[in-house]
Design a protein around this motif. Structure first.
Motif, PDB file in Angstrom:
ATOM      1  N   VAL A 180       0.816  -1.221   0.000  1.00 57.78           N
ATOM      2  CA  VAL A 180       0.000   0.000   0.000  1.00 57.78           C
ATOM      3  C   VAL A 180       0.844   1.264   0.000  1.00 57.78           C
ATOM      4  O   VAL A 180       0.305   2.376  -0.121  1.00 57.78           O
ATOM      5  CB  VAL A 180      -0.963   0.024   1.206  1.00 57.78           C
ATOM      6  CG1 VAL A 180      -1.893  -1.173   1.174  1.00 57.78           C
ATOM      7  CG2 VAL A 180      -0.199   0.066   2.522  1.00 57.78           C
ATOM      8  N   SER A 182       3.002   2.484  -2.172  1.00 58.10           N
ATOM      9  CA  SER A 182       3.027   3.264  -3.422  1.00 58.10           C
ATOM     10  C   SER A 182       1.803   4.168  -3.539  1.00 58.10           C
ATOM     11  O   SER A 182       1.906   5.314  -3.987  1.00 58.10           O
ATOM     12  CB  SER A 182       3.109   2.328  -4.629  1.00 58.10           C
ATOM     13  OG  SER A 182       1.989   1.455  -4.663  1.00 58.10           O
ATOM     14  N   GLY A 183       0.643   3.662  -3.113  1.00 57.15           N
ATOM     15  CA  GLY A 183      -0.561   4.493  -3.141  1.00 57.15           C
ATOM     16  C   GLY A 183      -0.463   5.658  -2.178  1.00 57.15           C
ATOM     17  O   GLY A 183      -0.908   6.777  -2.483  1.00 57.15           O
ATOM     18  N   ASP A 186       1.759   8.283  -3.725  1.00 54.74           N
ATOM     19  CA  ASP A 186       1.061   9.061  -4.759  1.00 54.74           C
ATOM     20  C   ASP A 186       0.224  10.175  -4.152  1.00 54.74           C
ATOM     21  O   ASP A 186       0.157  11.282  -4.691  1.00 54.74           O
ATOM     22  CB  ASP A 186       0.164   8.139  -5.597  1.00 54.74           C
ATOM     23  CG  ASP A 186       0.959   7.269  -6.556  1.00 54.74           C
ATOM     24  OD1 ASP A 186       2.129   7.609  -6.830  1.00 54.74           O
ATOM     25  OD2 ASP A 186       0.417   6.252  -7.016  1.00 54.74           O
ATOM     26  N   ARG A 187      -0.413   9.898  -3.034  1.00 50.29           N
ATOM     27  CA  ARG A 187      -1.244  10.916  -2.394  1.00 50.29           C
ATOM     28  C   ARG A 187      -0.413  12.082  -1.880  1.00 50.29           C
ATOM     29  O   ARG A 187      -0.857  13.226  -1.911  1.00 50.29           O
ATOM     30  CB  ARG A 187      -2.040  10.304  -1.252  1.00 50.29           C
ATOM     31  CG  ARG A 187      -3.090   9.301  -1.693  1.00 50.29           C
ATOM     32  CD  ARG A 187      -4.078   9.029  -0.589  1.00 50.29           C
ATOM     33  NE  ARG A 187      -5.108   8.083  -0.993  1.00 50.29           N
ATOM     34  CZ  ARG A 187      -6.226   7.883  -0.326  1.00 50.29           C
ATOM     35  NH1 ARG A 187      -6.468   8.571   0.777  1.00 50.29           N
ATOM     36  NH2 ARG A 187      -7.111   7.007  -0.742  1.00 50.29           N
TER      37      ARG A 187
END
Length: 361
Positions: A180, A182-183, A186-187
């Motif tokens: 999780v 990488s997500g 990104d945020r």
């Protein structure tokens, strides 16, 4: 027309994470001068360790300096003390100490990132980060038996050994976090709104970082290649192939990105430790009493943590001195705020990750 205002912030304030007083002078909402004042939470930990507690109890006492980096304080204390007593620490115990330190780094970095998101008005990102941080807290409980005050590092090694079942459970936790991460990155990095709020805000140059003696993520985000994990021989980080991560921009965005990259790096280090953990005893006997003086430097989540101990052959230390990373970074805080808009103070302060509890002791 220029409107000048003098605005005190703290020592208690909704947007202030720590009991630190900051006095700002602004011109049209832009900060032109800042003065800091600390020392609101002094508890006399050093004094207690030199007057009341046996040297074998000191690692558990200094762990109470800070609940977030308790494992770092206790590890630094034992690394210094073991140099002036008769003690042989096994390679397995050293690797287990590194394991605990890297879990500590991850959960501390994630808490800092969550506070940055909250202070910037991104409540959803704050909640998401804290939710994923829970995996790390669970892993720390599996390893040490506690979620906060770990009491894991002790003279001669660590208080608990680890079996294959525990290792598999820890690998599962970091594997889930890796999936999780990488997500989450990104945020923080790719979102248009976060870039507008973070890029170019609260910046410090490489020259300023050197001149002001900054340490930890603040220094590395400004281009200073400093990390005690490769500078000190107290723990075998070089055996793990560790190399420090450095950014160049020195702003709030760079500090966020660097912490996210260090989280990913710590996950890799944890996997290497668990896969190559040496055999041996997790705890060795300590003989004698501390005689002489020694120091230990360790890379805490916020930067260099320094411990100095001196013993005269008695059961109680003659001298114990702690220098925390926030203390080293305090002058940089003032420089980073200069020229910034007053509305950016909460996010900037959260990205600096201060710990006055550590500093005032």
């Amino acid at each position: 027309m220029i409107k000048q205002l003098h605005i005190p912030l703290g020592s208690q304030h909704a947007a202030l994470l720590e009991p630190l007083r900051l006095d700002f002078s602004t011109e049209n909402e832009r900060i032109v001068s800042v003065r800091s004042d600390m020392g609101y939470v002094h508890r006399g930990v050093e004094h207690a360790c030199m007057n009341r507690f046996d040297f074998k109890k000191v690692p558990f006492v200094v762990a109470r300096v800070c609940g977030l980096c308790a494992i770092t304080h206790s590890t630094a204390a034992v690394l210094a003390t073991e140099q002036i007593v008769e003690c042989m620490v096994s390679e397995r115990a050293q690797w287990l100490r590194m394991l605990a330190l890297e879990f500590d780094r991850i959960h501390s970095h994630m808490l800092c990132l969550a506070h940055v998101a909250e202070s910037s008005g991104y409540e959803a990102l704050f909640m998401h980060t804290m939710m994923e941080r829970e995996r790390v807290m669970e892993a720390q409980e599996i390893l040490s038996g506690n979620r906060v005050q770990f009491d894991y590092a002790t003279l001669g090694g660590v208080t608990r050994d680890m079996d294959s079942q525990c290792a598999q459970a820890l690998l599962a936790k970091v594997g889930a976090l890796k999936s999780v991460l990488s997500g989450l990155r990104d945020r923080f990095e790719a979102n248009w709104s976060t870039q507008m709020r973070f890029k170019g805000v609260g910046a410090i140059t490489l020259e300023e970082a050197y001149r002001l003696g900054t340490v930890g993520p603040i220094a590395r985000a400004a281009g200073v290649r400093t990390d005690i994990r490769i500078e000190s021989s107290h723990l075998p980080y070089r055996a793990l192939g560790f190399e420090p991560i450095v950014a160049l921009e020195g702003d709030l965005y760079a500090r966020n990105r660097l912490r996210l990259e260090e989280i990913a790096q710590s996950i890799e280090l944890i996997e290497r430790i668990l896969e190559g953990l040496p055999e041996g005893a997790h705890l060795s006997k300590v003989r004698g009493r501390p005689k002489g003086e020694a120091m230990a430097r360790i890379e805490a989540p916020r930067g260099e943590l320094f411990y100095y101990v001196r013993g005269n052959g008695g059961a109680i230390f003659e001298r114990l001195r702690i220098r925390t990373p926030t203390y080293a970074n305090l002058k940089a805080f003032e420089a980073i705020f200069l020229g910034q808009e007053y509305s950016s103070i909460p996010a900037i302060l959260a990205s600096l990750d201060p710990c006055m509890s550590c500093t005032a002791k």
